[in-house]
Write a protein that holds these residues in place. Sequence first.
Motif, PDB file in Angstrom:
ATOM      1  N   GLU A 126       2.157  12.168  -1.120  1.00  0.00           N
ATOM      2  CA  GLU A 126       2.894  12.728  -2.148  1.00  0.00           C
ATOM      3  C   GLU A 126       4.291  12.872  -1.719  1.00  0.00           C
ATOM      4  O   GLU A 126       5.273  13.705  -2.319  1.00  0.00           O
ATOM      5  N   TYR A 127       4.621  12.502  -0.437  1.00  0.00           N
ATOM      6  CA  TYR A 127       5.786  12.842   0.006  1.00  0.00           C
ATOM      7  C   TYR A 127       6.947  11.709   0.030  1.00  0.00           C
ATOM      8  O   TYR A 127       6.642  10.552   0.313  1.00  0.00           O
ATOM      9  N   VAL A 128       8.234  12.118  -0.429  1.00  0.00           N
ATOM     10  CA  VAL A 128       9.362  10.872  -0.180  1.00  0.00           C
ATOM     11  C   VAL A 128      10.462  11.406   0.359  1.00  0.00           C
ATOM     12  O   VAL A 128      10.855  12.565   0.418  1.00  0.00           O
ATOM     13  N   GLN A 129      10.902  10.638   1.364  1.00  0.00           N
ATOM     14  CA  GLN A 129      12.171  11.121   2.305  1.00  0.00           C
ATOM     15  C   GLN A 129      13.089   9.628   2.231  1.00  0.00           C
ATOM     16  O   GLN A 129      12.820   8.446   2.234  1.00  0.00           O
ATOM     17  N   PHE A 130      14.292  10.239   1.971  1.00  0.00           N
ATOM     18  CA  PHE A 130      15.453   9.197   1.985  1.00  0.00           C
ATOM     19  C   PHE A 130      16.571   9.489   2.997  1.00  0.00           C
ATOM     20  O   PHE A 130      16.766  10.764   3.052  1.00  0.00           O
ATOM     21  N   SER A 131      16.986   8.503   3.647  1.00  0.00           N
ATOM     22  CA  SER A 131      18.179   8.739   4.738  1.00  0.00           C
ATOM     23  C   SER A 131      19.026   7.571   4.457  1.00  0.00           C
ATOM     24  O   SER A 131      18.869   6.702   4.234  1.00  0.00           O
ATOM     25  N   ILE A 132      20.414   7.990   4.995  1.00  0.00           N
ATOM     26  CA  ILE A 132      21.340   6.854   4.920  1.00  0.00           C
ATOM     27  C   ILE A 132      22.039   7.083   6.509  1.00  0.00           C
ATOM     28  O   ILE A 132      22.347   7.930   6.990  1.00  0.00           O
ATOM     29  N   ASN A 133      22.004   5.895   7.181  1.00  0.00           N
ATOM     30  CA  ASN A 133      22.550   5.778   8.752  1.00  0.00           C
ATOM     31  C   ASN A 133      22.083   7.079   9.395  1.00  0.00           C
ATOM     32  O   ASN A 133      22.499   7.758  10.172  1.00  0.00           O
TER      33      ASN A 133
ATOM     34  N   MET B 221      19.785   2.147   5.235  1.00  0.00           N
ATOM     35  CA  MET B 221      18.991   2.878   4.308  1.00  0.00           C
ATOM     36  C   MET B 221      17.494   2.829   4.589  1.00  0.00           C
ATOM     37  O   MET B 221      17.112   1.921   5.040  1.00  0.00           O
ATOM     38  N   LYS B 222      17.010   3.924   4.449  1.00  0.00           N
ATOM     39  CA  LYS B 222      15.542   4.098   4.846  1.00  0.00           C
ATOM     40  C   LYS B 222      15.072   5.092   3.995  1.00  0.00           C
ATOM     41  O   LYS B 222      15.264   6.367   3.728  1.00  0.00           O
ATOM     42  N   LEU B 223      13.788   4.415   3.304  1.00  0.00           N
ATOM     43  CA  LEU B 223      13.171   5.256   2.400  1.00  0.00           C
ATOM     44  C   LEU B 223      11.452   5.233   2.839  1.00  0.00           C
ATOM     45  O   LEU B 223      10.953   4.282   2.954  1.00  0.00           O
ATOM     46  N   ILE B 224      10.965   6.443   2.797  1.00  0.00           N
ATOM     47  CA  ILE B 224       9.574   6.777   3.189  1.00  0.00           C
ATOM     48  C   ILE B 224       8.774   7.316   2.034  1.00  0.00           C
ATOM     49  O   ILE B 224       9.213   8.146   1.357  1.00  0.00           O
ATOM     50  N   LYS B 225       7.764   6.549   1.557  1.00  0.00           N
ATOM     51  CA  LYS B 225       6.908   7.014   0.727  1.00  0.00           C
ATOM     52  C   LYS B 225       5.509   7.200   1.434  1.00  0.00           C
ATOM     53  O   LYS B 225       4.867   6.464   1.961  1.00  0.00           O
TER      54      LYS B 225
ATOM     55  N   PRO C 185       0.796  -1.291   0.015  1.00  0.00           N
ATOM     56  CA  PRO C 185      -0.053  -0.119  -0.262  1.00  0.00           C
ATOM     57  C   PRO C 185       0.812   1.335  -0.095  1.00  0.00           C
ATOM     58  O   PRO C 185       1.979   1.098  -0.127  1.00  0.00           O
ATOM     59  N   ASP C 186       0.312   2.321   0.033  1.00  0.00           N
ATOM     60  CA  ASP C 186       0.834   3.610   0.241  1.00  0.00           C
ATOM     61  C   ASP C 186       1.587   3.772   1.895  1.00  0.00           C
ATOM     62  O   ASP C 186       0.801   2.877   2.538  1.00  0.00           O
ATOM     63  N   ARG C 187       2.013   4.938   2.021  1.00  0.00           N
ATOM     64  CA  ARG C 187       2.407   5.411   3.430  1.00  0.00           C
ATOM     65  C   ARG C 187       3.202   4.026   4.142  1.00  0.00           C
ATOM     66  O   ARG C 187       2.898   3.547   5.006  1.00  0.00           O
ATOM     67  N   ILE C 188       4.506   3.910   3.482  1.00  0.00           N
ATOM     68  CA  ILE C 188       5.195   2.584   3.944  1.00  0.00           C
ATOM     69  C   ILE C 188       6.701   3.423   4.213  1.00  0.00           C
ATOM     70  O   ILE C 188       7.150   4.436   3.618  1.00  0.00           O
ATOM     71  N   MET C 189       7.171   2.600   5.111  1.00  0.00           N
ATOM     72  CA  MET C 189       8.700   2.597   5.311  1.00  0.00           C
ATOM     73  C   MET C 189       9.703   1.499   4.999  1.00  0.00           C
ATOM     74  O   MET C 189       9.417   0.449   5.387  1.00  0.00           O
ATOM     75  N   ILE C 190      10.544   1.854   4.012  1.00  0.00           N
ATOM     76  CA  ILE C 190      11.198   0.766   3.536  1.00  0.00           C
ATOM     77  C   ILE C 190      12.908   0.873   4.104  1.00  0.00           C
ATOM     78  O   ILE C 190      13.329   1.918   3.943  1.00  0.00           O
ATOM     79  N   GLU C 191      13.335  -0.248   4.627  1.00  0.00           N
ATOM     80  CA  GLU C 191      14.616  -0.306   5.296  1.00  0.00           C
ATOM     81  C   GLU C 191      15.401  -1.391   4.867  1.00  0.00           C
ATOM     82  O   GLU C 191      14.773  -2.575   4.589  1.00  0.00           O
TER      83      GLU C 191
END
Length: 230
Positions: A177-184, A170-174, A67-73
């Motif tokens: 309409e918002y996308v956020q990506f971070s490393i460590n 790695m962490k990506l949030i969708k 679905p939408d509104r997910i956190m991928i790590e």
Amino acid sequence: MKNITFEAGEILYKNDLTGTDSVTDWIKEGQVKTSTWNNKLLLENRLDPEEYGDRAHWLLWCPIEFPDRIMIEWDFYPLEEPGLCMLFFAATGRNDEDLFDPSLPKRTGYYPDYHSGAINTLHLSYFRHKHAEERAFRTCNLRKSHGFHLVTQAADPLPPVEDANYPYHMKLIKYDEYVQFSINNLLILEWIDDGTSFGPVLQGGKIGFRQMAPMVAAYSNLSIKHAIKI
């Protein structure tokens, strides 16, 4: 842009990616070689890029529809370069078909089929060490397709393989309409899709890993959870 914060909710999918057996049900597009390295999933190309050029690259898709509104790590281990690593997400057919609907044209890892073919997707390149100009000025690029639109980019902190101190988390949030990506836990980029400039906001869909040959990298500890905005 204001940094929006999230916490992890319900686990939707978890795969420790301990080796080849972890991805027997994943969908391969192109000639990807899977093996086991230090109890982790090792990914590389089977085809020689000197002979096959851009058709030596590949995609490996998780078969689950999210679905939408997910956190991928996931944890990332760059081992041999040159190359380029990407995450595809929110991937569907352009008419909302399932990504693997048999009515869609066959895909074999050739990049134009993904950015200008029969699918919609967001794709993040986070280890861009393939070409000399990418290695000289390293960025993370977020694109939206259909159409190969570069929607935002930011500095990439990942070093060359010889200086790598992995794993990199790695962490990506969708989230709508918002996308956020971070490393460590370092925020790298964020983007808000206005739903107009590059087509409607993409929702749901599949995720997949891509590498450009001859990159060799290992992966572990993949999890997809509901993202909760706080």
